[in-house]
Every structure is written in C-alpha cells, then in structure tokens.
Design an enzyme around this catalytic site. Structure first.
Site, mmCIF file in Angstrom:
data_model
loop_
_atom_site.group_PDB
_atom_site.id
_atom_site.type_symbol
_atom_site.label_atom_id
_atom_site.label_comp_id
_atom_site.label_asym_id
_atom_site.label_seq_id
_atom_site.Cartn_x
_atom_site.Cartn_y
_atom_site.Cartn_z
ATOM 1 N N ARG A 83 -0.035 -9.268 13.283
ATOM 2 C CA ARG A 83 -0.594 -8.234 12.393
ATOM 3 C C ARG A 83 -1.550 -8.849 11.372
ATOM 4 N NH1 ARG A 83 4.884 -5.601 10.689
ATOM 5 N NH2 ARG A 83 3.661 -4.272 9.296
ATOM 6 N N ARG A 122 11.816 -6.008 3.935
ATOM 7 C CA ARG A 122 11.656 -4.633 3.445
ATOM 8 C C ARG A 122 12.405 -3.602 4.279
ATOM 9 N NH1 ARG A 122 5.268 -3.093 4.364
ATOM 10 N NH2 ARG A 122 5.319 -3.094 6.631
ATOM 11 N N ARG A 173 11.710 -1.135 9.920
ATOM 12 C CA ARG A 173 10.692 -0.946 10.957
ATOM 13 C C ARG A 173 10.864 -1.925 12.100
ATOM 14 N NH1 ARG A 173 4.906 -0.340 8.077
ATOM 15 N NH2 ARG A 173 4.352 -1.460 9.983
ATOM 16 N N LYS A 192 0.831 -1.213 0.000
ATOM 17 C CA LYS A 192 0.000 0.000 0.000
ATOM 18 C C LYS A 192 0.867 1.265 0.000
ATOM 19 C CE LYS A 192 -2.174 -1.128 3.855
ATOM 20 N NZ LYS A 192 -1.581 -2.440 4.201
ATOM 21 N N ARG A 221 -9.093 0.786 9.310
ATOM 22 C CA ARG A 221 -8.731 -0.609 9.542
ATOM 23 C C ARG A 221 -9.805 -1.340 10.328
ATOM 24 N NH1 ARG A 221 -2.807 0.161 9.220
ATOM 25 N NH2 ARG A 221 -1.648 -1.730 9.487
HETATM 26 P P1 AMP Z 1 1.207 0.190 9.137
HETATM 27 O O1 AMP Z 1 2.385 1.090 8.916
HETATM 28 O O2 AMP Z 1 -0.011 0.659 8.417
HETATM 29 O O3 AMP Z 1 1.516 -1.253 8.885
HETATM 30 O O4 AMP Z 1 0.858 0.306 10.698
HETATM 31 C C1 AMP Z 1 1.779 -0.090 11.694
HETATM 32 C C2 AMP Z 1 1.055 -0.302 13.011
HETATM 33 O O5 AMP Z 1 0.441 0.927 13.415
HETATM 34 C C3 AMP Z 1 -0.077 -1.314 12.975
HETATM 35 O O6 AMP Z 1 0.380 -2.635 13.188
HETATM 36 C C4 AMP Z 1 -0.962 -0.812 14.111
HETATM 37 O O7 AMP Z 1 -0.423 -1.172 15.367
HETATM 38 C C5 AMP Z 1 -0.844 0.694 13.971
HETATM 39 N N1 AMP Z 1 -1.869 1.271 13.056
HETATM 40 C C6 AMP Z 1 -1.641 1.922 11.877
HETATM 41 N N2 AMP Z 1 -2.779 2.341 11.326
HETATM 42 C C7 AMP Z 1 -3.774 1.937 12.165
HETATM 43 C C8 AMP Z 1 -5.188 2.045 12.145
HETATM 44 N N3 AMP Z 1 -5.836 2.650 11.129
HETATM 45 N N4 AMP Z 1 -5.879 1.516 13.187
HETATM 46 C C9 AMP Z 1 -5.266 0.918 14.223
HETATM 47 N N5 AMP Z 1 -3.927 0.759 14.290
HETATM 48 C C10 AMP Z 1 -3.182 1.265 13.281
#
Ligand code: AMP
Length: 208
Positions: A166, A123, A155, A14, A89
């Site tokens: 996740r 990554r 990360r 994404k 989400r």
């Molecule tokens: P991402 O970078 O989108 O993979 O997000 C990394 C982490 O941030 C996720 O595993 C969640 O812990 C948190 N996170 C990011 N976006 C959301 C969201 N919209 N709702 C809840 N947690 C989020």
C-alpha cells in the site's frame, strides 16, 4: 459549497480526522475505501472485482472508483460539499473529479513512512459506530466506545505484508498528485505525526 480532499499515505489518520471534522464542517465523509469494503461485504460485482486488488494492497482500477464517486455525488447529502477521504489517489482520478465538482482545498496529512506500519498494524474500529481507535495511540476508553455498543472490527488489509504494498502504491501512484494540487494552489500540509487533537485543530484552522 466546500469540497475538501484529505490527502496522505495509508494510516496517516485521514479517516479519524474526517470523523472529527464532520461536526465542525457539517460535511459528510466520502471514503472510497469504506464504499469498497461495503461492496465487498455485500458481494456486489464492484466488490468482487475490487477485493483482489484490496487484498494485494494495490489500487482498484480508476474507472471503478470514478463510477462510484459519480453516483455518490448525486446523493442529497453531497450537494453542499463533502470531505473526500482516500480519493482521489491517482492523477486520472483527480482529473475526473475536476469534471464532477470543484475541489476547494487539499489538506495533506504528513506522516513519515517509518511510522506507518505501527500506526496501521494497531488500529481497529467500532463496528457499531465506526469510531477509529489504536492499541497504543488512541486506545478504547475504559468505559468502552462512546456509542455504548462497541464491537471490535479490524481491517483485513491492515497487516504488515499488505502495508508495504500500500505504501508502494502511495508513493508511485498517489504522491504525484501533490504536484497536481500544488500547481492548482490548493495544497496545504499539516504535520500528522503529533497528538490527534493538535492535528484536528490545524486542519480546521487551515479551512478558515
Ligand atoms: P483505504 O480505506 O482508503 O485505505 O482503502 C483501502 C483499499 O481500497 C486500498 O488499498 C485500495 O485497494 C482501495 N481503494 C480505496 N480508495 C481507492 C481509490 N481512490 N483508488 C483506488 N483504490 C482505492
């Protein structure tokens, strides 16, 4: 006004696709994951609360996320639309978003679970410009990052143990959103298990 939601499991691409679509659409990427990581780094109260969930691979509580988005959507660059990456989400997040802006289209990037671990574990990104790379699938160019000032960033949550949590959060809490947006007639699926350029082309075609 074009508000795009990029939907899909962790590691679907994404963020990579949002960056590639930025030039074509002129829309900023709004990544709640990036916003949370910035808050963690700055040790704000939101960051301190979010960190424990992120480290465990769990979703951060809806209200924290909704407040972040409400503030972000007041900024000048969001007024013509945005590309949401990693948001919404959960169904409550989608319901809250509907009260803030109209979603124009949901672009789902489909990648099977068995491909996710290898995609996430290899990554990395450029700490200078944010470009996303992968050890095998999207390696750093021989001459380095196109920004000319590469610094490697991985990360903290891109580990095999966290990926399992996740993915579980994705299937239990996020996947039901597909029905929510299908019912609204907004859901388009693109096969994300292919060459990165082909996926970008399909996503841009879906917008036209
Ligand atoms: P991402 O970078 O989108 O993979 O997000 C990394 C982490 O941030 C996720 O595993 C969640 O812990 C948190 N996170 C990011 N976006 C959301 C969201 N919209 N709702 C809840 N947690 C989020």
């Amino acid at each position: 006004m074009l508000n795009i939601v990029l939907f899909g499991p962790p590691g679907a691409g994404k963020g990579t696709q949002a960056q590639r679509m930025m030039d074509a659409t002129g829309l900023p990427q709004v990544s709640t994951g990036d916003m949370l990581r910035a808050a963690v780094k700055a040790q704000t109260s939101v960051g301190l609360e979010a960190k424990k969930y992120m480290d465990a691979g769990a979703l951060v509580p809806d209200q924290v996320i909704i407040d972040l988005i409400k503030d972000r959507m007041k900024e000048g660059d969001a007024q013509d639309g945005v590309m949401f990456d990693g948001f919404p989400r959960t169904v409550p997040q989608a319901e809250a978003l509907a009260k803030i802006v109209d979603v124009s289209i949901v672009l789902a990037i489909d990648v099977p679970d068995e491909r996710i671990v290898e995609r996430i574990c290899g990554r990395f990104s450029c700490g200078n410009c944010g470009a996303v790379y992968h050890d095998s699938f999207n390696p750093l160019p021989k001459l380095g990052c196109t920004c000319g000032a590469f610094s490697e960033k991985r990360r903290a949550d891109d580990t095999e143990s966290t990926v399992v949590a996740r993915l579980k959060a994705y299937h239990e809490q996020t996947a039901p959103l597909a029905t929510f947006y299908e019912d609204a007639g907004l859901f388009t699926v693109v096969d994300g298990d292919r060459d990165i350029d082909l996926i970008t082309t399909d996503l841009l075609n879906a917008l036209n």
